[in-house]
Design a protein around this motif. Structure first.
Motif, short mmCIF file in Angstrom:
data_model
loop_
_atom_site.label_atom_id
_atom_site.label_comp_id
_atom_site.label_asym_id
_atom_site.label_seq_id
_atom_site.Cartn_x
_atom_site.Cartn_y
_atom_site.Cartn_z
N LYS A 164 3.56 6.39 -16.55
CA LYS A 164 4.53 5.84 -17.48
C LYS A 164 5.77 6.73 -17.60
O LYS A 164 6.90 6.25 -17.63
CB LYS A 164 3.87 5.68 -18.85
N ASN A 165 5.57 8.05 -17.65
CA ASN A 165 6.69 8.97 -17.78
C ASN A 165 7.57 8.98 -16.53
O ASN A 165 8.80 9.07 -16.62
CB ASN A 165 6.19 10.38 -18.07
N VAL A 166 6.96 8.87 -15.37
CA VAL A 166 7.73 8.83 -14.12
C VAL A 166 8.55 7.55 -14.05
O VAL A 166 9.73 7.58 -13.68
CB VAL A 166 6.79 8.97 -12.91
N ARG A 167 7.95 6.43 -14.43
CA ARG A 167 8.69 5.16 -14.42
C ARG A 167 9.84 5.18 -15.41
O ARG A 167 10.93 4.70 -15.11
CB ARG A 167 7.74 4.01 -14.73
N ARG A 206 0.82 -1.22 0.00
CA ARG A 206 0.00 0.00 0.00
C ARG A 206 0.85 1.26 0.00
O ARG A 206 0.54 2.22 -0.70
CB ARG A 206 -0.89 -0.02 1.23
N HIS A 207 1.92 1.28 0.78
CA HIS A 207 2.70 2.51 0.95
C HIS A 207 4.03 2.53 0.21
O HIS A 207 4.61 3.60 0.04
CB HIS A 207 2.96 2.75 2.44
N GLY A 208 4.53 1.40 -0.20
CA GLY A 208 5.86 1.39 -0.79
C GLY A 208 5.90 1.17 -2.29
O GLY A 208 6.72 1.74 -2.98
N TYR A 209 5.01 0.34 -2.80
CA TYR A 209 5.09 -0.03 -4.20
C TYR A 209 4.43 0.98 -5.13
O TYR A 209 4.63 0.95 -6.32
CB TYR A 209 4.48 -1.40 -4.43
N ALA A 210 3.63 1.85 -4.64
CA ALA A 210 2.92 2.81 -5.47
C ALA A 210 3.63 4.16 -5.50
O ALA A 210 2.99 5.20 -5.61
CB ALA A 210 1.50 2.97 -4.96
N VAL A 211 4.94 4.15 -5.42
CA VAL A 211 5.68 5.40 -5.36
C VAL A 211 5.53 6.18 -6.66
O VAL A 211 5.22 7.37 -6.65
CB VAL A 211 7.18 5.13 -5.07
N SER A 212 5.72 5.53 -7.78
CA SER A 212 5.67 6.26 -9.04
C SER A 212 4.26 6.75 -9.36
O SER A 212 4.10 7.86 -9.87
CB SER A 212 6.22 5.41 -10.19
N SER A 213 3.25 5.97 -9.04
CA SER A 213 1.89 6.43 -9.32
C SER A 213 1.50 7.58 -8.40
O SER A 213 0.86 8.54 -8.83
CB SER A 213 0.89 5.29 -9.20
N ARG A 214 1.89 7.51 -7.13
CA ARG A 214 1.57 8.62 -6.22
C ARG A 214 2.34 9.88 -6.60
O ARG A 214 1.79 10.98 -6.54
CB ARG A 214 1.90 8.22 -4.78
N LEU A 215 3.61 9.72 -7.02
CA LEU A 215 4.39 10.87 -7.44
C LEU A 215 3.82 11.47 -8.72
O LEU A 215 3.75 12.70 -8.87
CB LEU A 215 5.85 10.45 -7.65
N ALA A 216 3.39 10.62 -9.64
CA ALA A 216 2.79 11.12 -10.88
C ALA A 216 1.48 11.85 -10.60
O ALA A 216 1.20 12.89 -11.22
CB ALA A 216 2.55 9.95 -11.84
N ASP A 217 0.68 11.34 -9.70
CA ASP A 217 -0.56 12.03 -9.34
C ASP A 217 -0.28 13.39 -8.72
O ASP A 217 -0.96 14.38 -9.01
CB ASP A 217 -1.39 11.19 -8.36
N ARG A 218 0.73 13.44 -7.87
CA ARG A 218 1.05 14.70 -7.21
C ARG A 218 1.60 15.73 -8.20
O ARG A 218 1.32 16.92 -8.09
CB ARG A 218 2.06 14.47 -6.10
N LEU A 219 2.40 15.28 -9.20
CA LEU A 219 2.98 16.19 -10.17
C LEU A 219 2.07 16.45 -11.37
O LEU A 219 2.38 17.30 -12.21
CB LEU A 219 4.33 15.64 -10.67
N GLY A 220 1.00 15.68 -11.50
CA GLY A 220 0.09 15.86 -12.62
C GLY A 220 0.64 15.28 -13.91
O GLY A 220 0.42 15.83 -14.99
#
Length: 75
Positions: free
Chosen positions: A31-34, A13-27
């Motif tokens: 795929k681009n974050v990964r 829940r808290h560790g594996y969704a780093v790129s998706s949470r970061l992408a949501d925060r940055l808008g």
């Protein structure tokens, strides 16, 4: 088994969704974050490999220049 399941759930829940949470925060798209993380990891690996080769060349050059001589007559 309950402890390990809870621990696994927490990390998923808290560790594996780093790129998706970061992408949501940055808008941005996830795929681009990964892709950024993948390219950054290859780039940093390449830099350290270049530093390693430079140091190896430098040490080899030092060994060629500063050879240990057993006496004065070896010049």
């Amino acid at each position: 088994m309950g402890f390990f399941q809870n621990m696994r759930y927490y990390f998923e829940r808290h560790g594996y969704a780093v790129s998706s949470r970061l992408a949501d925060r940055l808008g941005m798209k996830t795929k681009n974050v990964r892709l950024f993380f993948i390219y950054a990891s290859f780039f940093t690996l390449g830099i350290w490999f270049f530093v390693y080769l430079t140091l190896a060349f430098w040490l080899r050059l030092k060994d060629l220049v500063y050879t240990k001589r057993t006496s004065v007559f070896d010049l």
